[in-house]
Design a protein around this motif. Structure first.
Motif, PDB file in Angstrom:
ATOM      1  N   MET A  45       0.830  -1.200   0.000  1.00 15.48           N
ATOM      2  CA  MET A  45       0.000   0.000   0.000  1.00 15.48           C
ATOM      3  C   MET A  45       0.867   1.255   0.000  1.00 15.48           C
ATOM      4  N   LEU A  46       1.956   1.233   0.757  1.00 22.03           N
ATOM      5  CA  LEU A  46       2.842   2.387   0.765  1.00 22.03           C
ATOM      6  C   LEU A  46       3.498   2.585  -0.595  1.00 22.03           C
ATOM      7  N   LYS A  47       3.873   1.500  -1.211  1.00 23.66           N
ATOM      8  CA  LYS A  47       4.510   1.595  -2.521  1.00 23.66           C
ATOM      9  C   LYS A  47       3.582   2.242  -3.532  1.00 23.66           C
ATOM     10  N   ARG A  48       2.327   1.979  -3.438  1.00 19.06           N
ATOM     11  CA  ARG A  48       1.348   2.541  -4.393  1.00 19.06           C
ATOM     12  C   ARG A  48       0.763   3.856  -3.905  1.00 19.06           C
ATOM     13  N   ASP A  49       1.103   4.242  -2.658  1.00 22.43           N
ATOM     14  CA  ASP A  49       0.554   5.451  -2.053  1.00 22.43           C
ATOM     15  C   ASP A  49      -0.971   5.467  -2.073  1.00 22.43           C
ATOM     16  N   GLU A  50      -1.541   4.303  -1.851  1.00 21.57           N
ATOM     17  CA  GLU A  50      -2.997   4.215  -1.796  1.00 21.57           C
ATOM     18  C   GLU A  50      -3.446   4.231  -0.349  1.00 21.57           C
ATOM     19  N   ILE A  51      -4.533   4.905  -0.102  1.00 22.43           N
ATOM     20  CA  ILE A  51      -5.142   4.870   1.221  1.00 22.43           C
ATOM     21  C   ILE A  51      -6.468   4.127   1.084  1.00 22.43           C
ATOM     22  N   ILE A  52      -6.503   2.990   1.733  1.00 28.06           N
ATOM     23  CA  ILE A  52      -7.725   2.188   1.689  1.00 28.06           C
ATOM     24  C   ILE A  52      -8.259   2.098   3.110  1.00 28.06           C
ATOM     25  N   THR A  53      -9.485   2.511   3.289  1.00 28.07           N
ATOM     26  CA  THR A  53     -10.059   2.485   4.627  1.00 28.07           C
ATOM     27  C   THR A  53     -11.208   1.490   4.689  1.00 28.07           C
ATOM     28  N   ASN A  54     -10.881   0.291   5.139  1.00 29.03           N
ATOM     29  CA  ASN A  54     -11.912  -0.730   5.325  1.00 29.03           C
ATOM     30  C   ASN A  54     -12.451  -0.644   6.742  1.00 29.03           C
ATOM     31  N   VAL A  55     -13.731  -0.651   6.857  1.00 29.64           N
ATOM     32  CA  VAL A  55     -14.371  -0.548   8.157  1.00 29.64           C
ATOM     33  C   VAL A  55     -14.399  -1.920   8.813  1.00 29.64           C
ATOM     34  N   LYS A  69      -1.971   3.002  10.436  1.00 24.71           N
ATOM     35  CA  LYS A  69      -0.539   3.266  10.355  1.00 24.71           C
ATOM     36  C   LYS A  69      -0.160   3.809   8.988  1.00 24.71           C
ATOM     37  N   LEU A  70      -0.799   3.327   7.949  1.00 24.55           N
ATOM     38  CA  LEU A  70      -0.532   3.821   6.606  1.00 24.55           C
ATOM     39  C   LEU A  70      -0.905   5.295   6.497  1.00 24.55           C
ATOM     40  N   ILE A  71      -2.072   5.643   6.985  1.00 26.43           N
ATOM     41  CA  ILE A  71      -2.528   7.033   6.939  1.00 26.43           C
ATOM     42  C   ILE A  71      -1.573   7.929   7.719  1.00 26.43           C
ATOM     43  N   ILE A  72      -1.171   7.483   8.911  1.00 18.67           N
ATOM     44  CA  ILE A  72      -0.236   8.257   9.723  1.00 18.67           C
ATOM     45  C   ILE A  72       1.093   8.420   8.997  1.00 18.67           C
ATOM     46  N   SER A  73       1.563   7.358   8.388  1.00 18.36           N
ATOM     47  CA  SER A  73       2.837   7.403   7.669  1.00 18.36           C
ATOM     48  C   SER A  73       2.789   8.385   6.509  1.00 18.36           C
ATOM     49  N   ILE A  74       1.713   8.359   5.752  1.00 17.85           N
ATOM     50  CA  ILE A  74       1.576   9.272   4.614  1.00 17.85           C
ATOM     51  C   ILE A  74       1.478  10.717   5.104  1.00 17.85           C
ATOM     52  N   ARG A  75       0.752  10.934   6.187  1.00 22.35           N
ATOM     53  CA  ARG A  75       0.655  12.286   6.743  1.00 22.35           C
ATOM     54  C   ARG A  75       2.031  12.785   7.187  1.00 22.35           C
ATOM     55  N   ARG A  76       2.803  11.910   7.853  1.00 22.31           N
ATOM     56  CA  ARG A  76       4.141  12.303   8.296  1.00 22.31           C
ATOM     57  C   ARG A  76       5.022  12.672   7.116  1.00 22.31           C
ATOM     58  N   ARG A  77       4.990  11.856   6.062  1.00 21.08           N
ATOM     59  CA  ARG A  77       5.817  12.143   4.888  1.00 21.08           C
ATOM     60  C   ARG A  77       5.392  13.461   4.244  1.00 21.08           C
TER      61      ARG A  77
END
Length: 104
Positions: A45-55, A69-77
């Motif tokens: 997901m990080l490699k593709r920079d996709e944010i997928i939010t499954n409930v 964690k993905l969302i947090i990581s992308i926000r930090r970057r």
């Protein structure tokens, strides 16, 4: 080698994706994702920079921890990139001002 926690590996994965991790860290990540589907998905997901939010539940109360964690990581970057751009802009303005006030 002792089993490394997913939290540690996922912290390293952000460096791995940006090609900033050491060779040893790269080996740790690559060995870990062979057996850990959560970390492998996180990496993909990080490699593709996709944010997928499954409930997770019907009430939309929780989101899968890997996705958080993905969302947090992308926000930090994004924040780091914005701060770097701001710093460069400030340096350019200061240098420009100094050069304008300098007499040759």
């Amino acid at each position: 080698m002792s089993k490394i926690k997913c939290e540690v590996v996922q912290d390293l994965i952000t460096l791995y994706v940006d090609n900033l991790a050491s060779k040893e860290s790269n080996n740790i990540i690559e060995n870990h994702i062979v057996n850990c589907s959560d970390c492998k998905i996180f990496l993909e997901m990080l490699k593709r920079d996709e944010i997928i939010t499954n409930v997770v539940d019907k009430n939309n109360k929780a989101v899968d921890s890997v996705e958080k964690k993905l969302i947090i990581s992308i926000r930090r970057r994004t924040i780091k990139r914005n701060l770097l751009a701001l710093l460069v802009l400030i340096i350019i303005v200061v240098l420009s001002t100094l050069l304008d006030n300098c007499s040759f």
